[in-house]
Write an enzyme that holds these catalytic residues in place. Structure first.
Site, PDB file in Angstrom:
ATOM      1  N   HIS A  36      -1.807   5.736  -3.049  1.00 32.75           N
ATOM      2  CA  HIS A  36      -1.639   6.610  -1.883  1.00 32.75           C
ATOM      3  C   HIS A  36      -1.977   8.056  -2.240  1.00 32.75           C
ATOM      4  CE1 HIS A  36       0.348   3.373   0.304  1.00 32.75           C
ATOM      5  NE2 HIS A  36       0.262   4.147   1.378  1.00 32.75           N
ATOM      6  N   LYS A 101       9.881  -2.205   1.758  1.00 34.88           N
ATOM      7  CA  LYS A 101      11.286  -2.555   1.661  1.00 34.88           C
ATOM      8  C   LYS A 101      12.085  -1.291   1.927  1.00 34.88           C
ATOM      9  CE  LYS A 101      12.680  -2.886  -2.708  1.00 34.88           C
ATOM     10  NZ  LYS A 101      12.962  -3.469  -4.030  1.00 34.88           N
TER      11      LYS A 101
END
Length: 184
Positions: A36, A101
Site C-alpha cells: 500500500h 480483519k
C-alpha cells in the site's frame, strides 16, 4: 448468503448491508502495508497503480508459501486499520472493496460512503479454509516484498461478511450495542 462477482459495480455495492454474509467469486488482489505504501507513493509521483483499481477488491493478506500441490499457503486476513492512511487515493481510482480483519477508522467509514465502497471482514484463525476458496495466485507487482507482494487471486465462493457498507452500517458498532443490552 449473497453471491457476488468481481469487478464490483455501484449496483452490487448498493445491495450490500452491514452484516450480510457474502461469497465472492472472480479476481481479487492482495496487498498489505508495504505494498500500500509503495502504491500510494507511486500515485503521488504521478505513476499508475500496478493494476486497474476500478471495481476491484483488495484483500489485506500476506499468504504463506504454498506446500506442494497447493495454489497458496495459509491466507488469513491481517488487521485492516493499518491500511487506513492509504485508502482514499485508491478509492479515488475506483477501488470498490477491501477485505481484512477488525474495525475501520471513522474516516475510512466516511470514505466508504463518499466513494461507494464496502469493507468486508474475513474471519481470522481460519486461514487454511480461506485458502481453499483461492483457485489461482500470481504475483503481479512488488515481488521483492515476498509474502507482501501484490498478487492476483482467482477466488470461488470466498466467504466474507459486510462489516461497513455505503450507508454507514458497521457490524462492530452493532455488536457492541447488542452486547451492552445483555444482562450478565
Amino acid at each position: 448468503m449473497i453471491r457476488i462477482e468481481t469487478p464490483l459495480t455501484d449496483e452490487t455495492v448498493e445491495r450490500l448491508r452491514a452484516g450480510d454474509r457474502v461469497l465472492i467469486s472472480g479476481v481479487i488482489y492482495t496487498a498489505r502495508d508495504a505494498a500500500h505504501k509503495r502504491m500510494v507513493e507511486a500515485l503521488q509521483r504521478g505513476e499508475p497503480p500496478p493494476f486497474d483499481l476500478k471495481g476491484q477488491i483488495i484483500y489485506y493478506v500476506g499468504p504463506t508459501p504454498p506446500k506442494p500441490g497447493q495454489v497458496i499457503g495459509s491466507a488469513g486476513p491481517t488487521t485492516a486499520i493499518r491500511m487506513d492512511k492509504y485508502v482514499e487515493p485508491l478509492l479515488k481510482l475506483g477501488l470498490k472493496g477491501m477485505i481484512g480483519k477488525g474495525y475501520r477508522s471513522p474516516q475510512v467509514k466516511e470514505l466508504l460512503v463518499k466513494y461507494k465502497a464496502v469493507y468486508f471482514a474475513a474471519v481470522g484463525g481460519v486461514a487454511v479454509l480461506l485458502a481453499k476458496a483461492i483457485k489461482s495466485s500470481e504475483v503481479i507487482a512488488y515481488e521483492d516484498l515476498g509474502t507482501e507482494a501484490i498478487r492476483r487471486l482467482i477466488v470461488e465462493d470466498f466467504p466474507v461478511i459486510v462489516a461497513n457498507d455505503i450507508y454507514g452500517g458497521d457490524i462492530f458498532e452493532e455488536g457492541r450495542r447488542r452486547f451492552a443490552r445483555i444482562d450478565l
